[in-house]
Design a protein around this motif. Structure first.
Motif, PDB file in Angstrom:
ATOM      1  N   VAL A  19       0.861  -1.177   0.000  1.00  0.00           N
ATOM      2  CA  VAL A  19       0.000   0.000   0.000  1.00  0.00           C
ATOM      3  C   VAL A  19       0.899   1.227   0.000  1.00  0.00           C
ATOM      4  N   LEU A  20       0.999   1.893  -1.147  1.00  0.00           N
ATOM      5  CA  LEU A  20       1.950   2.990  -1.296  1.00  0.00           C
ATOM      6  C   LEU A  20       1.288   4.323  -0.964  1.00  0.00           C
ATOM      7  N   THR A  21       0.753   4.431   0.254  1.00  0.00           N
ATOM      8  CA  THR A  21       0.179   5.692   0.716  1.00  0.00           C
ATOM      9  C   THR A  21       0.765   6.016   2.075  1.00  0.00           C
ATOM     10  N   ASN A  22       0.576   7.255   2.494  1.00  0.00           N
ATOM     11  CA  ASN A  22       1.027   7.691   3.818  1.00  0.00           C
ATOM     12  C   ASN A  22       2.536   7.528   3.999  1.00  0.00           C
ATOM     13  N   LEU A  23       3.312   7.937   2.995  1.00  0.00           N
ATOM     14  CA  LEU A  23       4.760   7.832   3.105  1.00  0.00           C
ATOM     15  C   LEU A  23       5.316   8.885   4.052  1.00  0.00           C
ATOM     16  N   GLY A  24       6.384   8.560   4.783  1.00  0.00           N
ATOM     17  CA  GLY A  24       6.978   9.521   5.699  1.00  0.00           C
ATOM     18  C   GLY A  24       8.405   9.169   6.030  1.00  0.00           C
ATOM     19  N   THR A  25       8.660   7.983   6.543  1.00  0.00           N
ATOM     20  CA  THR A  25      10.014   7.527   6.840  1.00  0.00           C
ATOM     21  C   THR A  25      10.327   6.309   5.979  1.00  0.00           C
ATOM     22  N   ILE A  26      11.627   5.984   5.926  1.00  0.00           N
ATOM     23  CA  ILE A  26      12.030   4.760   5.229  1.00  0.00           C
ATOM     24  C   ILE A  26      11.991   3.626   6.252  1.00  0.00           C
ATOM     25  N   PRO A  27      11.141   2.636   6.062  1.00  0.00           N
ATOM     26  CA  PRO A  27      11.055   1.544   7.043  1.00  0.00           C
ATOM     27  C   PRO A  27      12.311   0.684   7.013  1.00  0.00           C
ATOM     28  N   THR A  28      12.706   0.220   8.173  1.00  0.00           N
ATOM     29  CA  THR A  28      13.893  -0.642   8.264  1.00  0.00           C
ATOM     30  C   THR A  28      13.702  -1.931   7.488  1.00  0.00           C
ATOM     31  N   GLU A  29      12.443  -2.344   7.306  1.00  0.00           N
ATOM     32  CA  GLU A  29      12.154  -3.594   6.609  1.00  0.00           C
ATOM     33  C   GLU A  29      12.580  -3.571   5.148  1.00  0.00           C
ATOM     34  N   LEU A  30      12.816  -2.390   4.603  1.00  0.00           N
ATOM     35  CA  LEU A  30      13.316  -2.325   3.225  1.00  0.00           C
ATOM     36  C   LEU A  30      14.635  -3.070   3.079  1.00  0.00           C
ATOM     37  N   GLY A  31      15.373  -3.162   4.155  1.00  0.00           N
ATOM     38  CA  GLY A  31      16.649  -3.873   4.127  1.00  0.00           C
ATOM     39  C   GLY A  31      16.514  -5.344   3.812  1.00  0.00           C
ATOM     40  N   MET A  32      15.293  -5.890   3.895  1.00  0.00           N
ATOM     41  CA  MET A  32      15.072  -7.301   3.587  1.00  0.00           C
ATOM     42  C   MET A  32      14.783  -7.536   2.103  1.00  0.00           C
ATOM     43  N   MET A  33      14.659  -6.466   1.328  1.00  0.00           N
ATOM     44  CA  MET A  33      14.360  -6.609  -0.103  1.00  0.00           C
ATOM     45  C   MET A  33      15.667  -6.822  -0.861  1.00  0.00           C
ATOM     46  N   SER A  34      16.191  -8.021  -0.748  1.00  0.00           N
ATOM     47  CA  SER A  34      17.550  -8.313  -1.199  1.00  0.00           C
ATOM     48  C   SER A  34      17.743  -8.160  -2.702  1.00  0.00           C
ATOM     49  N   ASN A  35      16.654  -8.158  -3.476  1.00  0.00           N
ATOM     50  CA  ASN A  35      16.773  -8.021  -4.927  1.00  0.00           C
ATOM     51  C   ASN A  35      16.628  -6.583  -5.407  1.00  0.00           C
ATOM     52  N   LEU A  36      16.455  -5.647  -4.467  1.00  0.00           N
ATOM     53  CA  LEU A  36      16.256  -4.247  -4.841  1.00  0.00           C
ATOM     54  C   LEU A  36      17.506  -3.694  -5.518  1.00  0.00           C
ATOM     55  N   ILE A  37      17.289  -3.074  -6.684  1.00  0.00           N
ATOM     56  CA  ILE A  37      18.393  -2.519  -7.460  1.00  0.00           C
ATOM     57  C   ILE A  37      18.433  -0.993  -7.355  1.00  0.00           C
ATOM     58  N   MET A  38      17.263  -0.353  -7.358  1.00  0.00           N
ATOM     59  CA  MET A  38      17.198   1.104  -7.308  1.00  0.00           C
ATOM     60  C   MET A  38      16.201   1.545  -6.242  1.00  0.00           C
ATOM     61  N   LEU A  39      16.604   2.519  -5.436  1.00  0.00           N
ATOM     62  CA  LEU A  39      15.720   3.117  -4.446  1.00  0.00           C
ATOM     63  C   LEU A  39      15.711   4.622  -4.672  1.00  0.00           C
ATOM     64  N   HIS A  40      14.596   5.109  -5.212  1.00  0.00           N
ATOM     65  CA  HIS A  40      14.440   6.535  -5.501  1.00  0.00           C
ATOM     66  C   HIS A  40      13.248   7.079  -4.724  1.00  0.00           C
ATOM     67  N   LEU A  54      19.739  -0.691   5.328  1.00  0.00           N
ATOM     68  CA  LEU A  54      19.960  -0.567   3.888  1.00  0.00           C
ATOM     69  C   LEU A  54      21.309  -1.169   3.483  1.00  0.00           C
ATOM     70  N   GLY A  55      22.197  -1.285   4.432  1.00  0.00           N
ATOM     71  CA  GLY A  55      23.497  -1.903   4.158  1.00  0.00           C
ATOM     72  C   GLY A  55      23.400  -3.359   3.752  1.00  0.00           C
ATOM     73  N   MET A  56      22.228  -3.984   3.964  1.00  0.00           N
ATOM     74  CA  MET A  56      22.039  -5.387   3.569  1.00  0.00           C
ATOM     75  C   MET A  56      21.588  -5.522   2.112  1.00  0.00           C
ATOM     76  N   LEU A  57      21.343  -4.414   1.432  1.00  0.00           N
ATOM     77  CA  LEU A  57      20.863  -4.461   0.047  1.00  0.00           C
ATOM     78  C   LEU A  57      22.052  -4.630  -0.897  1.00  0.00           C
ATOM     79  N   SER A  58      22.536  -5.831  -0.978  1.00  0.00           N
ATOM     80  CA  SER A  58      23.799  -6.099  -1.678  1.00  0.00           C
ATOM     81  C   SER A  58      23.724  -5.867  -3.177  1.00  0.00           C
ATOM     82  N   ASN A  59      22.497  -5.806  -3.737  1.00  0.00           N
ATOM     83  CA  ASN A  59      22.347  -5.606  -5.176  1.00  0.00           C
ATOM     84  C   ASN A  59      21.997  -4.160  -5.546  1.00  0.00           C
ATOM     85  N   LEU A  60      21.914  -3.298  -4.551  1.00  0.00           N
ATOM     86  CA  LEU A  60      21.489  -1.922  -4.799  1.00  0.00           C
ATOM     87  C   LEU A  60      22.526  -1.175  -5.630  1.00  0.00           C
ATOM     88  N   ILE A  61      22.052  -0.535  -6.709  1.00  0.00           N
ATOM     89  CA  ILE A  61      22.923   0.231  -7.589  1.00  0.00           C
ATOM     90  C   ILE A  61      22.753   1.732  -7.375  1.00  0.00           C
TER      91      ILE A  61
END
Length: 329
Positions: A19-40, A54-61
């Protein structure tokens, strides 16, 4: 890929992410998205800190979270994301120092962390990131000296460390970075002379080192930089004369060396730079007459030679041929 940039999102990012509403902070759980390449998520009103997870996102470009209201420090864990090619954290409320661990990011091309409240020194470890093309540290509270190790960044195109509290000299090693197109070191506490080695930077378009405490003369070697569009040397303690070699800069648009201690005459060779739009040599100790050759500068918009009490003679009628002129002092 997660791109939520350039919105007016507020609130918090839910853990579920669905549910992409009510954005405000970056949740720590994003660090579990190991296939994430881009975060904008740039150009929003997000708050909070940058999660260490976010340091766990080994594929982040690409990590682009600029123009928000993030606070706290830059996590050292970002230095673990070896795949990173772009870091954009500009225009936030970040504090603390630049982590030395960023020096391990061997694939990094862009490091943009300006317009924050960062302090401390520029880590010499940045000189290990040989893939770097852009460094933007503008408008921070960084202090100390410019590391000589930056001279090893052979692919660097832009070096911007303006409006900080950097001191010491301009390292001559910068002259080794032959790919450089932009140097911006304005509004600092730099001292010493302008390195003659800068004359080897054949790709340089912008040389902005104004509003410092530089002394010595303007190196004639700058006249070799035929790609130059802008020279900004104003508000320093420079002495000597304006080099006649500057007349070879056929692409120069702005020549600004006002508010120094320059003497001698205004070189007639400046009249050869037909691309010139601005001449600012105000508040020096220039002598002699105003060269009639300036009348050939058909693109000139601003001519500011005021505050030189030793200029004499008449105002050349040839200046009246410059129909583009909007400002004369």
């Amino acid at each position: 890929r997660l791109d939520l940039s350039r919105n007016e999102l507020n609130g918090t990012i839910p853990v579920s992410i669905q549910v992409l509403t009510n954005l405000g902070t970056i949740p720590t759980e994003l660090g579990m998205m190991s296939n994430l390449i881009m975060l904008h998520v740039e150009d929003n009103d997000l708050t909070g800190t940058i999660p260490t997870q976010l340091g766990m996102l080994s594929n982040l470009i690409e990590l682009s979270i600029g123009t928000n209201n993030f606070e706290g420090t830059i996590p050292s864990e970002i230095g673990q994301i070896i795949a990173l090619r772009e870091i954009d954290l500009v225009i936030n409320d970040l504090t603390g120092t630049i982590p030395t661990q960023l020096g391990m990011l061997s694939n990094l091309i862009e490091l943009s962390i300006g317009v924050n409240s960062l302090e401390g020194t520029i880590p010499s470890e940045i000189g290990q990131i040989t893939a770097l093309r852009e460094i933007n540290l503008n408008h921070t509270y960084l202090s100390g000296t410019i590391p000589t190790q930056l001279g090893m960044l052979s692919n660097l195109i832009e070096l911007s460390i303006g409006a900080c509290n950097v001191e010491g000299t301009i390292p001559s090693e910068i002259g080794q970075i032959t790919a450089l197109r932009e140097i911006n070191l304005v509004i600092n506490d730099l001292t010493g002379t302008i390195p003659t080695q800068l004359g080897t930077l054949s790709s340089l378009i912008q040389l902005s080192i104004a509003t410092n405490h530089l002394d010595g003369t303007i190196p004639s070697e700058i006249g070799q930089l035929t790609a130059l569009h802008e020279i900004e040397l104003h508000h320093n303690d420079l002495t000597g004369t304006i080099p006649t070699e500057l007349g070879m800069l056929s692409n120069l648009i702005e020549l600004s060396s006002g508010s120094n201690n320059l003497e001698g005459t205004i070189p007639s060779e400046i009249g050869q730079i037909t691309a010139l739009r601005e001449i600012n040599v105000y508040e020096n100790y220039l002598t002699g007459t105003i060269p009639t050759e300036l009348g050939t500068l058909s693109n000139l918009i601003q001519l500011n030679i005021g505050g030189n009490n030793f200029l004499k003679g008449m105002i050349p009628s040839e200046i009246g041929q410059i129909t583009t002129l909007q400002y004369i002092n």
